[in-house]
Write an enzyme that holds these catalytic residues in place. Sequence first.
Site, PDB file in Angstrom:
ATOM      1  CB  SER A  44       4.110  14.003  -3.789  1.00 26.39           C
ATOM      2  OG  SER A  44       5.363  14.175  -2.642  1.00 26.39           O
ATOM      3  CD  GLU A  45       2.932  11.399  -0.504  1.00 24.78           C
ATOM      4  OE1 GLU A  45       2.701  10.291  -1.113  1.00 24.78           O
ATOM      5  OE2 GLU A  45       3.867  12.176  -0.390  1.00 24.78           O
ATOM      6  CB  THR A  46      -0.959  17.837   2.354  1.00 27.49           C
ATOM      7  OG1 THR A  46      -0.399  18.665   1.397  1.00 27.49           O
ATOM      8  CG2 THR A  46      -1.257  18.708   3.601  1.00 27.49           C
TER       9      THR A  46
END
Length: 274
Positions: A44-46
């Site tokens: 979902s996020e990096t």
Amino acid sequence: MRPFAQIDVFSAEPYLGNPVAVVLDAEGLDGEMMQTVARWTNLSETTFLLPPTTPEADYRVRIFTPGGELPFAGHPTLGSAHAWLQHTGSSRDRVVQECAAGLVEVRRRQGTLCFAAPPPVRSGPIEEDYLEKIVSALGIDGPVIGHQWVDNGPGWAVVRLATAQEVLALEPDFSRLPHAMVGAVGAHPHGSPHAFELRTFAPGAGVPEDPVCGSMNAGVAQWLIGTGVAPAAYRVSQGSRLGRAGDIAITSEPDGTVWVGGATKTLFHGTARI
């Protein structure tokens, strides 16, 4: 080769929270490469950590979903702070993160990291035509007992249903609203360890359903506490439809600051070839 860690956020049980990939030294990388990496990790996020541009901050972060860059996000804030503290060997109880949305304070309380919810960039009731589209896309059959823009950067809007079970039963079809950044919240029965169940849907960012979402919890807490629906301290469960066990702690201080906290644990660390 760059130092890299993957942090599980918002669950005391490993692999049941929300993972964030953290590149701990991103100097020299441009936004296009960061987006390429984020699309590849498919989380979902990096996040990508950089030297701060202001003396008030300890580090600067850029946050990417598979679909684009965000000015702020919650679980990446806690995961990035955890990774930075571990990487630098710091035992400090306060960190200031610089991101596109501004400075975000992170504190350690009783061994758990929490962030100060940033002020909303948009609030107020959802417009009637957009609310109708949300109701249709989420497949809501029962009444919507409240709704609000709770946008602190990603673009969040949320609808409030009567019960947690109604939230868990939703079967969204975002072909009707492909760019949505929306959520649904409902109350658990009295006596439950969690006051609310939250689900977060972000097809607009390339994430059909976010397992556990700190930024939406922050905005929802500001709304629910501010209107007297929720107490000054409560817990939220999230992610069970995705096989997760998210546990988010919300605390509001007398000055109105809302703190969002949860467990953080490094599950992978090493180097990334970027």
